[in-house]
Write a protein that holds these residues in place. Sequence first.
Motif, mmCIF file in Angstrom:
data_model
loop_
_atom_site.group_PDB
_atom_site.id
_atom_site.type_symbol
_atom_site.label_atom_id
_atom_site.label_comp_id
_atom_site.label_asym_id
_atom_site.label_seq_id
_atom_site.Cartn_x
_atom_site.Cartn_y
_atom_site.Cartn_z
ATOM 1 N N ILE A 162 46.970 45.962 39.798
ATOM 2 C CA ILE A 162 46.031 47.085 39.910
ATOM 3 C C ILE A 162 46.869 48.329 40.190
ATOM 4 O O ILE A 162 47.667 48.323 41.138
ATOM 5 C CB ILE A 162 45.008 46.844 41.048
ATOM 6 N N THR A 163 46.722 49.349 39.362
ATOM 7 C CA THR A 163 47.645 50.492 39.454
ATOM 8 C C THR A 163 46.900 51.832 39.538
ATOM 9 O O THR A 163 45.750 51.942 39.127
ATOM 10 C CB THR A 163 48.612 50.484 38.249
ATOM 11 N N PRO A 164 47.574 52.856 40.069
ATOM 12 C CA PRO A 164 46.934 54.155 40.312
ATOM 13 C C PRO A 164 47.094 55.126 39.137
ATOM 14 O O PRO A 164 47.713 54.784 38.123
ATOM 15 C CB PRO A 164 47.702 54.667 41.526
ATOM 16 N N TRP A 165 46.606 56.343 39.341
ATOM 17 C CA TRP A 165 46.550 57.297 38.231
ATOM 18 C C TRP A 165 47.708 58.278 38.182
ATOM 19 O O TRP A 165 47.790 59.103 37.286
ATOM 20 C CB TRP A 165 45.232 58.079 38.239
ATOM 21 N N ASN A 166 48.608 58.218 39.178
ATOM 22 C CA ASN A 166 49.611 59.302 39.207
ATOM 23 C C ASN A 166 50.782 59.100 38.249
ATOM 24 O O ASN A 166 51.288 60.075 37.693
ATOM 25 C CB ASN A 166 50.083 59.574 40.635
ATOM 26 N N LEU A 179 54.232 53.134 36.558
ATOM 27 C CA LEU A 179 53.982 52.207 37.664
ATOM 28 C C LEU A 179 53.419 50.880 37.161
ATOM 29 O O LEU A 179 53.641 49.838 37.770
ATOM 30 C CB LEU A 179 53.054 52.834 38.700
ATOM 31 N N LYS A 221 44.690 46.152 35.664
ATOM 32 C CA LYS A 221 43.637 47.156 35.662
ATOM 33 C C LYS A 221 44.229 48.516 35.979
ATOM 34 O O LYS A 221 44.661 48.766 37.105
ATOM 35 C CB LYS A 221 42.595 46.831 36.730
ATOM 36 N N THR A 280 49.281 48.832 43.524
ATOM 37 C CA THR A 280 49.788 50.146 43.925
ATOM 38 C C THR A 280 48.605 51.088 44.021
ATOM 39 O O THR A 280 47.814 51.195 43.067
ATOM 40 C CB THR A 280 50.803 50.710 42.916
ATOM 41 N N GLY A 281 48.482 51.772 45.149
ATOM 42 C CA GLY A 281 47.363 52.696 45.316
ATOM 43 C C GLY A 281 47.269 53.132 46.761
ATOM 44 O O GLY A 281 48.266 53.100 47.499
ATOM 45 N N SER A 282 46.074 53.517 47.171
ATOM 46 C CA SER A 282 45.915 54.072 48.517
ATOM 47 C C SER A 282 45.897 52.965 49.574
ATOM 48 O O SER A 282 45.556 51.808 49.286
ATOM 49 C CB SER A 282 44.604 54.858 48.578
ATOM 50 N N GLU A 323 51.886 48.413 47.396
ATOM 51 C CA GLU A 323 52.681 49.654 47.390
ATOM 52 C C GLU A 323 51.695 50.777 47.673
ATOM 53 O O GLU A 323 50.891 51.130 46.809
ATOM 54 C CB GLU A 323 53.303 49.881 45.999
ATOM 55 N N LEU A 324 51.752 51.348 48.873
ATOM 56 C CA LEU A 324 50.676 52.258 49.287
ATOM 57 C C LEU A 324 51.160 53.693 49.445
ATOM 58 O O LEU A 324 52.152 54.087 48.848
ATOM 59 C CB LEU A 324 50.044 51.716 50.570
ATOM 60 N N GLY A 325 50.454 54.444 50.236
ATOM 61 C CA GLY A 325 50.703 55.886 50.307
ATOM 62 C C GLY A 325 51.879 56.273 51.194
ATOM 63 O O GLY A 325 52.618 55.420 51.686
ATOM 64 N N CYS A 353 53.495 59.312 45.399
ATOM 65 C CA CYS A 353 53.401 58.554 46.652
ATOM 66 C C CYS A 353 54.538 58.903 47.602
ATOM 67 O O CYS A 353 54.351 58.966 48.799
ATOM 68 C CB CYS A 353 53.394 57.069 46.345
ATOM 69 N N GLU A 372 47.748 61.760 54.053
ATOM 70 C CA GLU A 372 48.300 61.952 52.713
ATOM 71 C C GLU A 372 47.337 62.831 51.910
ATOM 72 O O GLU A 372 46.172 62.486 51.738
ATOM 73 C CB GLU A 372 48.452 60.596 52.018
ATOM 74 N N PHE A 399 48.135 64.210 48.725
ATOM 75 C CA PHE A 399 48.315 63.853 47.323
ATOM 76 C C PHE A 399 48.031 65.047 46.412
ATOM 77 O O PHE A 399 47.240 65.006 45.479
ATOM 78 C CB PHE A 399 47.415 62.672 46.939
HETATM 79 P P1 NAD Z 1 43.300 54.173 44.719
HETATM 80 O O1 NAD Z 1 43.654 53.249 45.828
HETATM 81 O O2 NAD Z 1 42.057 54.943 44.811
HETATM 82 O O3 NAD Z 1 43.218 53.366 43.349
HETATM 83 C C1 NAD Z 1 44.279 52.523 42.928
HETATM 84 C C2 NAD Z 1 43.710 51.476 41.995
HETATM 85 O O4 NAD Z 1 42.827 50.646 42.708
HETATM 86 C C3 NAD Z 1 42.904 52.063 40.839
HETATM 87 O O5 NAD Z 1 43.137 51.296 39.670
HETATM 88 C C4 NAD Z 1 41.487 51.893 41.324
HETATM 89 O O6 NAD Z 1 40.550 51.840 40.285
HETATM 90 C C5 NAD Z 1 41.589 50.566 42.038
HETATM 91 N N1 NAD Z 1 40.532 50.304 42.992
HETATM 92 C C6 NAD Z 1 39.686 51.186 43.584
HETATM 93 N N2 NAD Z 1 38.837 50.533 44.388
HETATM 94 C C7 NAD Z 1 39.159 49.226 44.331
HETATM 95 C C8 NAD Z 1 38.650 48.055 44.951
HETATM 96 N N3 NAD Z 1 37.660 48.098 45.827
HETATM 97 N N4 NAD Z 1 39.238 46.873 44.662
HETATM 98 C C9 NAD Z 1 40.272 46.810 43.826
HETATM 99 N N5 NAD Z 1 40.787 47.887 43.192
HETATM 100 C C10 NAD Z 1 40.243 49.073 43.449
HETATM 101 O O7 NAD Z 1 44.582 55.092 44.524
HETATM 102 P P2 NAD Z 1 44.751 56.298 43.487
HETATM 103 O O8 NAD Z 1 43.902 57.407 44.003
HETATM 104 O O9 NAD Z 1 44.609 55.815 42.106
HETATM 105 O O10 NAD Z 1 46.292 56.632 43.696
HETATM 106 C C11 NAD Z 1 46.766 57.380 44.736
HETATM 107 C C12 NAD Z 1 47.292 56.505 45.854
HETATM 108 O O11 NAD Z 1 48.274 55.605 45.365
HETATM 109 C C13 NAD Z 1 48.001 57.321 46.915
HETATM 110 O O12 NAD Z 1 47.666 56.843 48.187
HETATM 111 C C14 NAD Z 1 49.461 57.061 46.621
HETATM 112 O O13 NAD Z 1 50.331 57.262 47.705
HETATM 113 C C15 NAD Z 1 49.439 55.647 46.180
HETATM 114 N N6 NAD Z 1 50.631 55.351 45.405
HETATM 115 C C16 NAD Z 1 51.599 54.534 45.954
HETATM 116 C C17 NAD Z 1 52.760 54.264 45.241
HETATM 117 C C18 NAD Z 1 53.852 53.386 45.790
HETATM 118 O O14 NAD Z 1 54.684 52.910 45.031
HETATM 119 N N7 NAD Z 1 53.889 53.117 47.084
HETATM 120 C C19 NAD Z 1 52.930 54.833 43.984
HETATM 121 C C20 NAD Z 1 51.935 55.660 43.470
HETATM 122 C C21 NAD Z 1 50.780 55.892 44.193
#
Ligand code: NAD
Length: 485
Positions: free
Chosen positions: A153-157, A162, A180, A232-234, A255-257, A289, A389, A391
């Motif tokens: 599961i990956t983020p949008w940045n 990633l 996803k 990777t995400g929040s 991998e978080l924020g 991130c 954070e 962002f």
């Molecule tokens: P997010 O956590 O909102 O979303 C990340 C992914 O999780 C998306 O694909 C989203 O659709 C999915 N998601 C949302 N709700 C979910 C749920 N309930 N269950 C499972 N999946 C779910 O993060 P974002 O806004 O896309 O990205 C920004 C965040 O990602 C920031 O906190 C940033 O620091 C972090 N990030 C971390 C790294 C790293 O390597 N540590 C790299 C890039 C971004």
Amino acid sequence: MTAEAIQNKLFINGEFVDARSGETFATTNPATEEKITDVASAGADDVDAAVRAARAQMEPGSDWQKMKPRDRAKILWRIADMLSARAADIGRIETIDNGKPIFESQYVDTPAAAECLYYFAGWSGKVTGETIPIADNAFTYTLREPVGVVGAITPWNFPLMLAVWKIAPALACGNTVVIKPASNTSLSLLKFAEYAKECGLPAGVLNVIPGRGSVVGNALVDHPGVDAIAFTGSAEVGRGIMARAAKTLKKVSLELGGKSPNIVFADADLEAAARGALNAIFYGKGEVCAAGSRLLVEESAHDELMAKVTERANKMVAADPLHPKTRLGALVSKEQMETVLSYIEAGKSDGAKLVAGGERTDIGTGKGYFVKPTIFDDVEVDHRIAREEIFGPVLATIRFKDADDAIAKGNATVYGLAAAVWTRDISKAHRIARSIKAGTVWINSYNLYDPALPFGGFKESGFGRDQGRDALEKYTQTKSVWVNL
Ligand code: NAD
């Protein structure tokens, strides 16, 4: 490139298909506010189909399991070659979907994704067990086996890069992947799937299922056919995933924020440190991130450094992300822009001094989610803009007295993703690097990455490492074999 070149369907078992429900969601260009296309929105039944396809390729005798590791490597290498050759096409897709400058998507992110594939192609067939002598009447050894179906599961940045950070090591180790992407930015990964198919990746080995986080994410985390979750995400969503994955005891990596400190000592090359501070926070519009979102400055260098930093920030102008000279693009969405603007208000009301930016801007079209490079001075460690954070392109500047104060303030965060130290004193640099609780520390630089170097978090920035040999840990498990002689 034509609009027809965009892939907007789910990629399951080697085919681009509509969601079983027929549902779609619109994806928008944040620089123009115009819809790009409607993307198929997966449901739990689509997740199930994707997981079944991925499972089938983990069965003994499947194309993927029969394939020699070196032949897997050749496919990864071919995909990397194709990414390199088509960086302009996929870079353009990334830019219109995410808002980042084409300079970044075409010349930084896509080549980085290709390098990651080249690097992990090299590991295929080199992830080995060992023979372990324990007794005269035993022959004992270990096997390093793939974990199985990886749910990513990956983020949008960094939507493409990633995702590849997870796909490349997972496939190199012989796993299959159901991934996803973030719904804001699904297009580059769908294009990647098209390339992977063209390069001969067997059907079912990689499946891409865009859709809502709560629907697709939950279905993936709950699915008994998924062996590991690589997220990777929040931090907020990561916490939920970890709790949810406990039900099926999946192997989880997060991998978080971050809220990374960029520490500048008075004995540093202040010109280089100023350039570095800007790159640390404004590269990728601050939607990074590891962004150096807290600038920690030694008292005696404060005025000189801030003059340099604010002057440069005021010269950074947002422009059309598709123009090759643009270095500041649009934030990913209206929602993200509003979050960033609300943090700017929080900075002001907490008493920090706004010295650059601080507002929305536009590029002469009256459209787009652009925010000026924003710098706050006189920030205290307990201000919201120093703790949370954001962002986005917002820098919080904090003064420190000496090395101990810098370490204390640097570590005054729940996060621990990255940090940097600027000084000409080599002993001080290494002492600080040891004392800062973060997964990456740069010395006299910022935002440098290489596929051979592990990347990941301490503290609430998560656990597990992407990149480097360490990433292989996430995607393999050890089996001990005991032969009685
Ligand atoms: P997010 O956590 O909102 O979303 C990340 C992914 O999780 C998306 O694909 C989203 O659709 C999915 N998601 C949302 N709700 C979910 C749920 N309930 N269950 C499972 N999946 C779910 O993060 P974002 O806004 O896309 O990205 C920004 C965040 O990602 C920031 O906190 C940033 O620091 C972090 N990030 C971390 C790294 C790293 O390597 N540590 C790299 C890039 C971004």
